[in-house]
Design a protein around this motif. Structure first.
Motif, PDB file in Angstrom:
ATOM      1  N   GLU A 163      -6.208   1.670  -0.682  1.00  0.00           N
ATOM      2  CA  GLU A 163      -6.406   2.834  -1.436  1.00  0.00           C
ATOM      3  C   GLU A 163      -5.342   3.958  -0.975  1.00  0.00           C
ATOM      4  N   GLN A 164      -4.863   3.989   0.309  1.00  0.00           N
ATOM      5  CA  GLN A 164      -4.062   4.956   0.787  1.00  0.00           C
ATOM      6  C   GLN A 164      -2.644   4.591   0.096  1.00  0.00           C
ATOM      7  N   LEU A 165      -2.385   3.362   0.005  1.00  0.00           N
ATOM      8  CA  LEU A 165      -1.127   3.029  -0.542  1.00  0.00           C
ATOM      9  C   LEU A 165      -1.219   3.215  -2.111  1.00  0.00           C
ATOM     10  N   THR A 166      -2.106   2.793  -2.783  1.00  0.00           N
ATOM     11  CA  THR A 166      -2.155   2.855  -4.372  1.00  0.00           C
ATOM     12  C   THR A 166      -2.323   4.623  -4.706  1.00  0.00           C
ATOM     13  N   GLU A 167      -2.923   5.110  -3.962  1.00  0.00           N
ATOM     14  CA  GLU A 167      -2.905   6.608  -4.247  1.00  0.00           C
ATOM     15  C   GLU A 167      -1.748   7.205  -3.794  1.00  0.00           C
ATOM     16  N   ALA A 168      -0.739   6.828  -3.048  1.00  0.00           N
ATOM     17  CA  ALA A 168       0.301   7.629  -2.559  1.00  0.00           C
ATOM     18  C   ALA A 168       1.266   7.098  -3.771  1.00  0.00           C
TER      19      ALA A 168
END
Length: 92
Positions: free
Chosen positions: A79-84
């Motif tokens: 999630e952190q990667l895809t949101e960034a």
């Protein structure tokens, strides 16, 4: 270069020569920074992600074993990667 993270749900060891960071938060920050940098270069017309999934548990047949994915091997997004990446894309 987009880093892999030691912290990953697939159990990848990230063996080899590629950049590796400790956490998914650091990985997301690095991916966002690289994407922003690429977007600022007029010579670049687009980018792509190398591999959708992480390498499988235990790595590939040739021994490479990296946390490359936007998702883990169970198709759960980092999630952190895809949101960034989504935030950088919307800002571009």
């Amino acid at each position: 270069m987009i880093p892999s993270a030691r912290e990953n749900r697939t159990g990848n060891r990230n063996n080899g020569h590629l950049m590796t960071v400790d956490t998914q938060a650091e990985r997301a920050q690095g991916a966002a920074a690289a994407t922003r940098n690429f977007a600022a270069l007029p010579e670049i017309v687009g980018t792509h992600w190398f591999q959708y999934y992480d390498h499988p548990k235990g790595g590939r047949a040739d021994g490479e074993d990296y946390n490359f994915g936007l998702v883990d091997v169970d198709d759960r997004p980092y999630e952190q990667l895809t949101e960034a990446l989504a935030a950088v894309t919307l800002a571009a």
